[in-house]
Design a protein around this motif. Sequence first.
Motif, PDB file in Angstrom:
ATOM      1  N   TYR A 212       0.860  -1.281  -0.102  1.00 52.28           N
ATOM      2  CA  TYR A 212      -0.308  -0.439  -0.019  1.00 52.28           C
ATOM      3  C   TYR A 212       1.309   1.306   0.189  1.00 52.28           C
ATOM      4  O   TYR A 212       1.987   1.236  -0.074  1.00 52.28           O
ATOM      5  CB  TYR A 212      -0.780  -0.179   1.280  1.00 52.28           C
ATOM      6  CG  TYR A 212      -0.350  -0.435   2.347  1.00 52.28           C
ATOM      7  CD1 TYR A 212       0.495   0.751   3.591  1.00 52.28           C
ATOM      8  CD2 TYR A 212      -0.386  -1.159   3.427  1.00 52.28           C
ATOM      9  CE1 TYR A 212       0.717   0.844   4.120  1.00 52.28           C
ATOM     10  CE2 TYR A 212       0.137  -1.060   4.874  1.00 52.28           C
ATOM     11  CZ  TYR A 212       1.149  -0.133   4.900  1.00 52.28           C
ATOM     12  OH  TYR A 212       1.840  -0.164   6.770  1.00 52.28           O
ATOM     13  N   THR A 213       0.045   2.038   0.158  1.00 54.32           N
ATOM     14  CA  THR A 213       0.959   3.855  -0.551  1.00 54.32           C
ATOM     15  C   THR A 213       0.400   4.728   0.816  1.00 54.32           C
ATOM     16  O   THR A 213      -0.312   4.119   1.858  1.00 54.32           O
ATOM     17  CB  THR A 213       1.066   4.131  -2.093  1.00 54.32           C
ATOM     18  OG1 THR A 213       1.495   5.253  -2.061  1.00 54.32           O
ATOM     19  CG2 THR A 213      -0.194   4.872  -1.824  1.00 54.32           C
ATOM     20  N   LEU A 214       0.663   5.764   0.864  1.00 55.12           N
ATOM     21  CA  LEU A 214       0.913   6.485   2.200  1.00 55.12           C
ATOM     22  C   LEU A 214      -0.586   7.349   1.749  1.00 55.12           C
ATOM     23  O   LEU A 214      -1.127   7.693   3.058  1.00 55.12           O
ATOM     24  CB  LEU A 214       1.683   7.144   2.360  1.00 55.12           C
ATOM     25  CG  LEU A 214       3.327   6.751   2.935  1.00 55.12           C
ATOM     26  CD1 LEU A 214       4.276   8.238   3.151  1.00 55.12           C
ATOM     27  CD2 LEU A 214       3.703   5.742   3.925  1.00 55.12           C
ATOM     28  N   GLY A 215      -0.703   7.770   0.540  1.00 62.84           N
ATOM     29  CA  GLY A 215      -1.895   8.699   0.627  1.00 62.84           C
ATOM     30  C   GLY A 215      -1.631  10.101   0.739  1.00 62.84           C
ATOM     31  O   GLY A 215      -2.792  10.761   1.288  1.00 62.84           O
ATOM     32  N   LEU A 216      -0.595  10.315   0.123  1.00 65.21           N
ATOM     33  CA  LEU A 216       0.386  12.072   0.506  1.00 65.21           C
ATOM     34  C   LEU A 216      -0.311  12.994  -0.154  1.00 65.21           C
ATOM     35  O   LEU A 216       0.437  14.170  -0.787  1.00 65.21           O
ATOM     36  CB  LEU A 216       1.653  12.295   0.810  1.00 65.21           C
ATOM     37  CG  LEU A 216       1.152  11.490   2.607  1.00 65.21           C
ATOM     38  CD1 LEU A 216       2.821  11.560   3.603  1.00 65.21           C
ATOM     39  CD2 LEU A 216       0.430  12.466   3.500  1.00 65.21           C
TER      40      LEU A 216
END
Length: 479
Positions: A212-216
Amino acid sequence: MIDLDWKAKMVSSDPPNKPPRLSSKLHVSIPAIQFRGISNTYPIPASDSVCSAYEYYLRLPELRKLWNRKEFSNWKTESILKPALQALEITFRFVSTVLSDKRPYANRREWTRRIESLTTSQIELIASIIEDEAEDSTTRGTAPIADLSSTEGVLVRDGSYAEVWKVPGETTVVNKTSEASLLPRLATWQTSEDVAQKILYSIECEMRRCPYTLGLGEPNLNGKPTLEYDTVCRPKEIHALKKSPYDHIKNQENQSVYTTHQILESWIHVAKQIIQRVTERIGSKEFSKASNDCYLIERIWKLLAEIEDLHLLMDPDDFLRLKNQLQMRSLDEKSPYCFRSRELVEITKSCKELKHKVPEVLGVEVDPKGGPRIQEAAMRLYSEKKEFQKVYLLQALQAIEGALKRFFYAYQQVLVVAIGSLEAKGNGVLVSSESCDSLTQLFLEPTYFPSLDAAKTFLGESWSHEQPNRVERRSRRKQ
């Protein structure tokens, strides 16, 4: 039994025809070195009053509440990843501080480069923690994430979160961006746009192997699920601590020192949690996982040195005036400044204590008579190349020692440059040839792992005997 004679000895001129067995007697020429006043001791924190004043200035009690808050009972990595993400969020605030500095003499060019480098280093560490989480069956899939591909093309307004459509081929992905983080806002500010974009691309690159990624606001080209960043990191609560109790002091470097040390303390806390996990994993014989954690600790020590280096960019006059304004030096206090951090002293002790795990890793007990039992077991392990997970772990333990000593040596140099050698001498940093202070001992003391050191010394010596024999045998064959 291997004879380790500390007096200077000459190696026999008639080398054996075979590599010596582990029980063979080797005479190794080792120079006698005297370490005056240096021994394997543990650092002692500064006085309680000084440590408390340091913690009050940084608002550490409030930060610790955020670090230690447990909100996801099934997520074992929360205690490690949460303070790491909060350190990253504080760094975004630091970007804003640096780029808002109106002083004409501030070295904004170098500040920008250092902050970008520091941010990338933290993202690399965070990505490594997440990768290790995904490889462990007990932690895989436990992080709080939002699966964006399951929206089936329907936009749902969740509060004031921003959604961005991306259409690679025929697949529609909704990319959820944090509302509370400073990074998306920095990307819209002309002054910081290029810095923010570089950080976003760093996140995209470093998180490629993560589930998953950080979503920033990163591109998220693979349409991965995103971490519930605002729920985990609590950016609003982090930024509520942006002002120090001494914010009334009119000095631009006040905010720089304050923010730098908040980032430092956050990563020290991360290291503390990982060290605890190393101990648990060695106890449960998970040597490969323990070695991964040890290399994380090594990289955190290097990151701490990078954070301390930021002091070199602060204006000398403003920094020394701030030191006076904060009354940082007590007349009765002789401990180095870094020992005001109780957790730094704690992780230093914990890293040194890992030396007691070597017999457990090797599967032998310490010889009460002082024999070379551990050394011989290490030599067998290195030469047989069967239990390579143990070799990884032993190498990683020694890597921690090297990184720890480099940190304190680098800290000494930073302190001398920042406040001058005379003040540093009063701080107990510069020493004479007759004695060593507590800081200098940390990077001059003998190795924490004497048995591993001796094992490599004798193993190398055995190969030096073997090499001439091989050359001699080849020459005989040619004749």
